[in-house]
Design an enzyme around this catalytic site. Structure first.
Site, short mmCIF file in Angstrom:
data_model
loop_
_atom_site.label_atom_id
_atom_site.label_comp_id
_atom_site.label_asym_id
_atom_site.label_seq_id
_atom_site.Cartn_x
_atom_site.Cartn_y
_atom_site.Cartn_z
N ILE A 1 31.68 39.87 -21.00
CA ILE A 1 30.33 39.37 -20.78
C ILE A 1 30.45 38.19 -19.82
O ILE A 1 31.02 37.16 -20.16
CB ILE A 1 29.63 39.02 -22.11
CG1 ILE A 1 28.20 38.57 -21.87
CG2 ILE A 1 30.43 38.05 -22.96
CD1 ILE A 1 27.34 38.53 -23.14
N GLU A 2 29.94 38.37 -18.62
CA GLU A 2 30.24 37.44 -17.52
C GLU A 2 29.00 36.69 -17.04
O GLU A 2 27.98 37.30 -16.72
CB GLU A 2 30.89 38.20 -16.36
CG GLU A 2 31.31 37.30 -15.22
CD GLU A 2 32.23 37.99 -14.22
OE1 GLU A 2 32.51 37.39 -13.17
OE2 GLU A 2 32.69 39.11 -14.49
N VAL A 3 29.13 35.38 -16.98
CA VAL A 3 28.11 34.46 -16.45
C VAL A 3 26.73 34.78 -17.03
O VAL A 3 25.77 35.07 -16.32
CB VAL A 3 28.10 34.45 -14.90
CG1 VAL A 3 27.30 33.24 -14.40
CG2 VAL A 3 29.50 34.38 -14.32
#
Length: 265
Positions: A157-159
């Site tokens: 789960i990115e940014v």
């Protein structure tokens, strides 16, 4: 310590924060393992290198590459099976849900990707946070649910805003690997290039730099240039090679060899 399993990671959710790094070399993998980093994202070729498990025997290793480097579902399966045989613990997959489903159906542990997906960033507006509006937060949740239903055990789960990540973590069974998405993730993930200060480009906001390898590389490069320059000057000025760097033979051998050459030419 025994090597971590998928079950270990899922059981540790909310009880232990795991450290994860993307490493690009055997030396980085060895350093990460000795430093206590439990999860490693690695180039696929590293799994096939026998040295990897010698230096990082206990790390949970996730080989990964962008979907456009691998191809469709059948390509992912052909890619994954040899890596699993050689000790991969799971697989990063930014491919389709059908691909995640097919890999999971074969018993391959799959980690999907939600939020900012760099290889698909055009759909969310480029390199920027995803989930700051209700609509995009709903998108992240839908991505998580879709990966869960397809059989993934984890997602990167990115940014994503940390408050959104926390709300999602309370409602998913997935293992969340947070890259700039907050402490509610079950692992915190950075690139070794950023941690070591090797990245000369833009450093992401979420990346914490712990060393200045770029300056050290510059220092070593200056040493290379200076040493090579002295070598070149010695050659050009006749100061290399001098007798201490040469081998020779008895003068009688030289004389006999010259006589032989005179007869042969």
């Amino acid at each position: 310590m025994a090597r971590l399993t998928v079950r270990d990671l899922l059981d540790a959710r909310g009880k232990h924060q795991f450290a994860m790094l993307r490493v690009e070399t055997i030396e980085e993998a060895e350093a990460a393992a000795k430093a206590g980093v439990e999860l490693l994202s690695v180039p696929p070729s590293m799994i096939l290198d026998g040295r990897f498990r010698e230096v990082a025997p206990d790390c949970f290793a996730l080989p990964g590459d962008n979907f456009y480097e691998i191809g469709g579902t059948e390509d992912f399966l052909r890619w994954a099976f040899p890596l699993y045989k050689h000790g991969a613990d799971g697989f990063y997959c930014s491919g389709s849900l059908d691909t995640i489903r097919a890999m999971a159906d074969h018993g391959l542990p799959v980690c999907g990707h939600v939020g900012l997906i760099p290889s698909k960033r055009t759909w969310t507006g480029g390199f920027k946070a995803v989930g700051k509006t209700l609509e995009t937060a709903q998108l992240v949740w839908q991505q998580v649910r879709a990966a869960e239903e397809a059989g993934a055990f984890a997602v990167e789960i990115e940014v994503v805003p940390h408050s959104i990540t926390r709300a999602i973590a309370e409602r998913t069974t997935l293992f969340l690997i947070s890259m700039g998405a907050g402490a509610a993730g079950h692992a915190q993930y950075l690139f070794s290039d950023d941690v070591l200060g090797q990245n000369r480009g833009r450093i992401p906001r979420h990346a914490k730099v712990y060393a200045d390898f770029a300056a050290e590389h510059d220092r070593l490069q200056a040493m290379r240039i200076e040493a090579m320059g002295r070598f070149a000057r010695d050659v050009h000025e006749g100061d290399y090679p001098t007798p201490q760097f040469l081998v020779d033979c008895e003068s009688e051998v030289v004389e006999a060899f010259r006589d032989w050459l005179d007869r042969m030419t």
